[in-house]
Design an enzyme around this catalytic site. Sequence first.
Site, mmCIF file in Angstrom:
data_model
loop_
_atom_site.group_PDB
_atom_site.id
_atom_site.type_symbol
_atom_site.label_atom_id
_atom_site.label_comp_id
_atom_site.label_asym_id
_atom_site.label_seq_id
_atom_site.Cartn_x
_atom_site.Cartn_y
_atom_site.Cartn_z
ATOM 1 N NE ARG A 196 -8.960 7.203 -4.542
ATOM 2 C CZ ARG A 196 -8.405 7.020 -3.369
ATOM 3 N NH1 ARG A 196 -7.109 6.818 -3.287
ATOM 4 N NH2 ARG A 196 -9.110 7.008 -2.266
ATOM 5 C CB THR A 224 -2.238 4.698 4.108
ATOM 6 O OG1 THR A 224 -2.762 4.542 2.810
ATOM 7 C CG2 THR A 224 -1.665 6.101 4.265
ATOM 8 C CB THR A 246 -5.185 4.810 7.423
ATOM 9 O OG1 THR A 246 -4.998 3.752 6.474
ATOM 10 C CG2 THR A 246 -5.792 4.216 8.681
ATOM 11 N N GLY A 247 -7.547 4.612 5.377
ATOM 12 C CA GLY A 247 -8.836 4.051 4.994
ATOM 13 C C GLY A 247 -9.354 4.663 3.703
ATOM 14 C CB THR A 249 -0.976 5.973 0.604
ATOM 15 O OG1 THR A 249 -1.776 4.814 0.351
ATOM 16 C CG2 THR A 249 -1.588 7.136 -0.158
ATOM 17 C CB SER A 251 -0.893 0.038 1.231
ATOM 18 O OG SER A 251 -1.757 -1.055 1.244
HETATM 19 C C1 SD4 Z 1 -6.496 6.478 0.045
HETATM 20 N N1 SD4 Z 1 -6.389 6.705 2.433
HETATM 21 O O1 SD4 Z 1 -5.844 6.618 -0.977
HETATM 22 C C2 SD4 Z 1 -5.765 6.086 1.298
HETATM 23 C C3 SD4 Z 1 -5.769 4.602 1.342
HETATM 24 C C4 SD4 Z 1 -5.297 4.042 2.616
HETATM 25 O O2 SD4 Z 1 -4.331 2.394 3.745
HETATM 26 O O3 SD4 Z 1 -5.376 4.589 3.675
HETATM 27 N N2 SD4 Z 1 -4.765 2.911 2.596
HETATM 28 O O4 SD4 Z 1 -7.709 6.604 0.093
#
Ligand code: SD4
Length: 337
Positions: A224, A196, A247-248, A214, A94
């Site tokens: 994106r 991330t 994160t997320g 990330t 990631s």
């Molecule tokens: C995203 N927040 O690109 C990031 C992805 C992520 O662990 O947190 N991955 O949306």
Amino acid sequence: MKRRHFIKNASLTGVGIAVGSTLTNCVEATSEEAKAESVAMGDNSEATLPLVIATWHVEAATAKAMEVLQAGGNALDAVEQGCRVEEANEKGQSVGKGGLPDRDGNVTLDACIMDKHGNCGSVVYLQNITHAVSVARKVMEDTPHVMLAGEGAKQFALSQGFEAEDLLTDASKEAWEKWKVEAKYKPIINIENHDTIGMLAIDKNGDISGACTTSGLAYKMGGRVGDSPIIGSGLFVDNEIGAAVATGLGEEVVKTVGSFLVVELMRQGKSPQAACEEAIGRIVNKPNSNYKDFQVGYIAVNKKGETGSYSIHQWFSMTKYQDGKNEQIQSDYFNKS
Ligand code: SD4
């Protein structure tokens, strides 16, 4: 479950001895009066500095950051060096080299960094450069801008001496090829699909910095960009108050300007834990929120060195290095149904 953060209940005792002073000694008033007031307010945290926290299970990264801090380095150097450990780790799919690609097979990186003065730098949709966080720092320090994107960011990195590399490792290519068999164009994150790295540090002077890096959502649409390079969403630092990182599913973080929100809630007097919980609340309590389908997690630290973390779903964790202990702390979470 291959991903690193699914290692459960791993409590990691790190090497090294924290030699910092307490925050109450070096940042805030040292008088007995101030101390008495702080105890009366229920603040019994004699936070030992320096300290580092990071999203997920990244004890090698927090160890590196702590090494920098214990050698007298500042929080900015610490978070950059810490994030670089994960960027170079090809097994982490990631972040940086070995990150999972977008649906067209391109690995594109997002990163940002913010210092104690509120300066910040960011790169979005960066390709072929492993250490996106260091490019973000260069943007902050060596350009009049905050954010560089795509080809411009890459050309800037090359001009600064970064080397171009193919970031798609065999393992990530194989995973992408498997994904293509059933390729769904809607970028859906499930609760297992991210780690991330976001890192926050307080140095021995009590100054705070943060960074985030990330490869974004796996198999995202080409072009994106998520929350991670967006100052205020993926990361926010206010040296007078504290800092937060997310994160997320970035789309949900951006919609609530999550990290800025956490810091502003701390400014209003909430603890880092309560602030993270309220920021998650803003997401899950939206009418028609489909929060069951995605994960978001926040970690935060305040000026006193208190920390917090909270997520929508189980298995989010924070790595914290303080007082000679480098440990993974399972986060509390909203969805207990
Ligand atoms: C995203 N927040 O690109 C990031 C992805 C992520 O662990 O947190 N991955 O949306």
